[in-house]
Scaffold this motif. Structure first.
Motif, PDB file in Angstrom:
ATOM      1  N   TRP A 130      56.864  46.467  61.648  1.00  0.00           N
ATOM      2  CA  TRP A 130      56.045  47.384  62.457  1.00  0.00           C
ATOM      3  C   TRP A 130      55.014  48.137  61.646  1.00  0.00           C
ATOM      4  O   TRP A 130      54.519  49.177  62.067  1.00  0.00           O
ATOM      5  CB  TRP A 130      56.910  48.357  63.252  1.00  0.00           C
ATOM      6  CG  TRP A 130      58.073  48.959  62.531  1.00  0.00           C
ATOM      7  CD1 TRP A 130      58.059  49.820  61.484  1.00  0.00           C
ATOM      8  CD2 TRP A 130      59.445  48.742  62.855  1.00  0.00           C
ATOM      9  NE1 TRP A 130      59.340  50.143  61.130  1.00  0.00           N
ATOM     10  CE2 TRP A 130      60.208  49.494  61.957  1.00  0.00           C
ATOM     11  CE3 TRP A 130      60.103  47.971  63.836  1.00  0.00           C
ATOM     12  CZ2 TRP A 130      61.608  49.526  61.991  1.00  0.00           C
ATOM     13  CZ3 TRP A 130      61.490  47.995  63.853  1.00  0.00           C
ATOM     14  CH2 TRP A 130      62.220  48.771  62.949  1.00  0.00           C
ATOM     15  N   TRP A 165      64.089  46.265  69.021  1.00  0.00           N
ATOM     16  CA  TRP A 165      62.892  46.674  68.278  1.00  0.00           C
ATOM     17  C   TRP A 165      62.672  48.189  68.412  1.00  0.00           C
ATOM     18  O   TRP A 165      62.442  48.880  67.409  1.00  0.00           O
ATOM     19  CB  TRP A 165      61.699  45.892  68.812  1.00  0.00           C
ATOM     20  CG  TRP A 165      60.362  46.169  68.204  1.00  0.00           C
ATOM     21  CD1 TRP A 165      59.405  47.018  68.680  1.00  0.00           C
ATOM     22  CD2 TRP A 165      59.800  45.557  67.030  1.00  0.00           C
ATOM     23  NE1 TRP A 165      58.294  46.982  67.888  1.00  0.00           N
ATOM     24  CE2 TRP A 165      58.509  46.089  66.871  1.00  0.00           C
ATOM     25  CE3 TRP A 165      60.265  44.614  66.124  1.00  0.00           C
ATOM     26  CZ2 TRP A 165      57.662  45.721  65.810  1.00  0.00           C
ATOM     27  CZ3 TRP A 165      59.433  44.250  65.076  1.00  0.00           C
ATOM     28  CH2 TRP A 165      58.149  44.797  64.927  1.00  0.00           C
ATOM     29  N   ALA A 166      62.765  48.683  69.638  1.00  0.00           N
ATOM     30  CA  ALA A 166      62.548  50.119  69.871  1.00  0.00           C
ATOM     31  C   ALA A 166      63.694  50.959  69.317  1.00  0.00           C
ATOM     32  O   ALA A 166      63.465  52.036  68.737  1.00  0.00           O
ATOM     33  CB  ALA A 166      62.383  50.374  71.371  1.00  0.00           C
ATOM     34  N   GLU A 203      62.849  33.906  72.498  1.00  0.00           N
ATOM     35  CA  GLU A 203      61.880  34.962  72.807  1.00  0.00           C
ATOM     36  C   GLU A 203      61.099  34.652  74.076  1.00  0.00           C
ATOM     37  O   GLU A 203      60.531  35.553  74.711  1.00  0.00           O
ATOM     38  CB  GLU A 203      60.938  35.107  71.612  1.00  0.00           C
ATOM     39  CG  GLU A 203      60.061  36.332  71.622  1.00  0.00           C
ATOM     40  CD  GLU A 203      59.124  36.353  70.437  1.00  0.00           C
ATOM     41  OE1 GLU A 203      58.297  37.279  70.372  1.00  0.00           O
ATOM     42  OE2 GLU A 203      59.202  35.452  69.571  1.00  0.00           O
ATOM     43  N   HIS A 228      58.948  39.949  61.553  1.00  0.00           N
ATOM     44  CA  HIS A 228      58.071  40.845  62.291  1.00  0.00           C
ATOM     45  C   HIS A 228      58.310  42.258  61.786  1.00  0.00           C
ATOM     46  O   HIS A 228      59.447  42.759  61.863  1.00  0.00           O
ATOM     47  CB  HIS A 228      58.336  40.782  63.792  1.00  0.00           C
ATOM     48  CG  HIS A 228      58.114  39.429  64.390  1.00  0.00           C
ATOM     49  ND1 HIS A 228      56.863  38.973  64.749  1.00  0.00           N
ATOM     50  CD2 HIS A 228      58.986  38.434  64.690  1.00  0.00           C
ATOM     51  CE1 HIS A 228      56.979  37.750  65.258  1.00  0.00           C
ATOM     52  NE2 HIS A 228      58.247  37.397  65.226  1.00  0.00           N
ATOM     53  N   LYS A 237      63.707  38.095  75.523  1.00  0.00           N
ATOM     54  CA  LYS A 237      62.601  39.011  75.202  1.00  0.00           C
ATOM     55  C   LYS A 237      63.011  40.453  75.464  1.00  0.00           C
ATOM     56  O   LYS A 237      62.697  41.360  74.670  1.00  0.00           O
ATOM     57  CB  LYS A 237      61.372  38.641  76.043  1.00  0.00           C
ATOM     58  CG  LYS A 237      60.135  39.490  75.765  1.00  0.00           C
ATOM     59  CD  LYS A 237      59.623  39.287  74.358  1.00  0.00           C
ATOM     60  CE  LYS A 237      58.341  40.084  74.096  1.00  0.00           C
ATOM     61  NZ  LYS A 237      57.188  39.534  74.826  1.00  0.00           N
ATOM     62  N   ALA A 238      63.736  40.684  76.560  1.00  0.00           N
ATOM     63  CA  ALA A 238      64.159  42.058  76.889  1.00  0.00           C
ATOM     64  C   ALA A 238      65.132  42.588  75.843  1.00  0.00           C
ATOM     65  O   ALA A 238      65.010  43.729  75.380  1.00  0.00           O
ATOM     66  CB  ALA A 238      64.803  42.088  78.271  1.00  0.00           C
ATOM     67  N   ARG A 286      53.308  41.985  64.406  1.00  0.00           N
ATOM     68  CA  ARG A 286      54.148  42.797  65.277  1.00  0.00           C
ATOM     69  C   ARG A 286      54.889  41.905  66.271  1.00  0.00           C
ATOM     70  O   ARG A 286      54.361  40.895  66.738  1.00  0.00           O
ATOM     71  CB  ARG A 286      53.318  43.843  66.035  1.00  0.00           C
ATOM     72  CG  ARG A 286      52.828  44.977  65.157  1.00  0.00           C
ATOM     73  CD  ARG A 286      52.025  45.978  65.959  1.00  0.00           C
ATOM     74  NE  ARG A 286      52.834  46.572  67.027  1.00  0.00           N
ATOM     75  CZ  ARG A 286      53.652  47.609  66.834  1.00  0.00           C
ATOM     76  NH1 ARG A 286      53.764  48.148  65.634  1.00  0.00           N
ATOM     77  NH2 ARG A 286      54.336  48.108  67.839  1.00  0.00           N
ATOM     78  N   PHE A 287      56.103  42.279  66.583  1.00  0.00           N
ATOM     79  CA  PHE A 287      56.909  41.514  67.525  1.00  0.00           C
ATOM     80  C   PHE A 287      56.241  41.464  68.896  1.00  0.00           C
ATOM     81  O   PHE A 287      55.691  42.457  69.372  1.00  0.00           O
ATOM     82  CB  PHE A 287      58.295  42.163  67.661  1.00  0.00           C
ATOM     83  CG  PHE A 287      59.100  41.636  68.807  1.00  0.00           C
ATOM     84  CD1 PHE A 287      59.617  40.356  68.774  1.00  0.00           C
ATOM     85  CD2 PHE A 287      59.329  42.418  69.930  1.00  0.00           C
ATOM     86  CE1 PHE A 287      60.351  39.860  69.828  1.00  0.00           C
ATOM     87  CE2 PHE A 287      60.061  41.938  70.989  1.00  0.00           C
ATOM     88  CZ  PHE A 287      60.572  40.658  70.943  1.00  0.00           C
ATOM     89  N   GLY A 288      56.302  40.285  69.534  1.00  0.00           N
ATOM     90  CA  GLY A 288      55.823  40.146  70.899  1.00  0.00           C
ATOM     91  C   GLY A 288      54.412  39.634  71.050  1.00  0.00           C
ATOM     92  O   GLY A 288      53.959  39.397  72.169  1.00  0.00           O
ATOM     93  N   SER A 295      63.233  43.344  72.642  1.00  0.00           N
ATOM     94  CA  SER A 295      62.370  44.517  72.808  1.00  0.00           C
ATOM     95  C   SER A 295      63.175  45.807  72.706  1.00  0.00           C
ATOM     96  O   SER A 295      62.728  46.790  72.089  1.00  0.00           O
ATOM     97  CB  SER A 295      61.643  44.453  74.153  1.00  0.00           C
ATOM     98  OG  SER A 295      60.770  43.340  74.212  1.00  0.00           O
TER      99      SER A 295
END
Length: 202
Positions: free
Chosen positions: A201, A155-156, A142, A199, A148-149, A15-17, A152
């Motif tokens: 989900w 990703w969402a 990242e 990555h 990273k923001a 998973r990412f992060g 993210s």
């Protein structure tokens, strides 16, 4: 005729992060399609196992469009049958050429896409049927707060778009180290490229 290589296979990154990559990578959406290597002059397509793609006749219009490119070998995602979005379209992921860094390969693809009128496919945009698109890649770290923001949010948003479009169009993210060459090899189709990470989900 034989393919020049198996399509590059990224390492599974979970998973990412979970573990930030400190170096700059080229980030793009992981699309749900058929991975294919295309010999542009002949329009021959191979799957990721080095076998000729049995559904290549579904991409006649896209292959004719692709033939105007100056590149010989292109790594693409073929959209067909797994969902109803962009059927018959080819999404260009990379060019296969020895010795060039990923960011140089992408710049050259951008130049050709502009010349040929191929749209750059960004996340949130639906490809039309039977077309050719260049998948957008963003140079981000990242490990930086802004990078990273941005990732993210992407990703969402991709998970939300899958629900909105009622299709598993996106599967996650792919990151290529910006200085990485394209790994050309015919030893093993399941061999992972150490400088590329995916990555997902699930």
């Amino acid at each position: 005729m034989n393919p020049i290589t198996y399509p590059a296979r990224p390492l599974p990154g979970g998973r990412f992060g979970l573990l930030a990559k400190p170096r700059v990578h080229l980030w793009s959406a992981k699309l749900n399609g058929w991975r294919t290597l295309v010999h542009v002059p002949t329009g021959t397509m191979w799957n990721r196992h080095g076998e000729e793609l049995t559904i290549s006749s579904e991409f006649t219009d896209a292959l004719e469009n692709l033939s105007r490119s100056r590149f010989t070998w292109l790594d693409c995602e073929a959209l067909e049958r797994r969902h109803t979005i962009g059927r018959g379209s080819l999404i260009v992921l990379d060019q296969v050429v020895p010795g060039l860094a990923a960011h140089v390969r992408y710049h050259e693809l951008l130049v050709d896409a502009t010349r040929l009128g191929w749209p750059v496919l960004r996340h949130g945009q639906k490809p039309e049927a039977n077309g050719v698109y260049l998948l957008h890649q963003a140079a981000l770290s990242e490990a930086s707060p802004s990078g990273k923001a941005a990732l993210s949010v992407m990703w969402a948003e991709m998970q939300r778009l899958n629900q909105e479009w009622r299709a598993e169009f996106y599967e996650g993210l792919v990151a290529k180290r910006e200085d990485s060459p394209y790994p050309i090899q015919l030893r093993d189709p399941d061999s992972h490229c150490p400088y590329w990470v995916k990555h997902r989900w699930w």
